[in-house]
Design a protein around this motif. Structure first.
Motif: not given
Length: 73
Positions: A29-55
């Protein structure tokens, strides 16, 4: 960061995934870039966007504004 002994026995620690989900949702929601979020969360970008796109809320207006700003420069 570790939980204190009091936090470990509290409802806070009952589902650590809920805390992680809340953090990633906040970053999204804060607009952090997907690759940065994925790295911090321990996800791949594809998983991050699939799981959190609804947010994502209000994304259309934000995207349109960013596109307009980019076209004006």
């Amino acid at each position: 960061m570790a939980l204190t002994p009091e936090e470990v026995v509290s409802p806070l620690a009952a589902r650590p995934y809920d805390l992680r989900h809340a953090a990633v949702s906040l970053w999204l929601g804060a607009g952090v870039a997907a690759p940065e979020m994925a790295e911090r969360a321990g996800h791949g970008v594809d998983v991050l966007l699939r799981v959190y796109a609804k947010c994502i809320d209000g994304g259309v207006e934000i995207a349109n504004r960013r596109i307009d700003d980019a076209l004006e420069t």
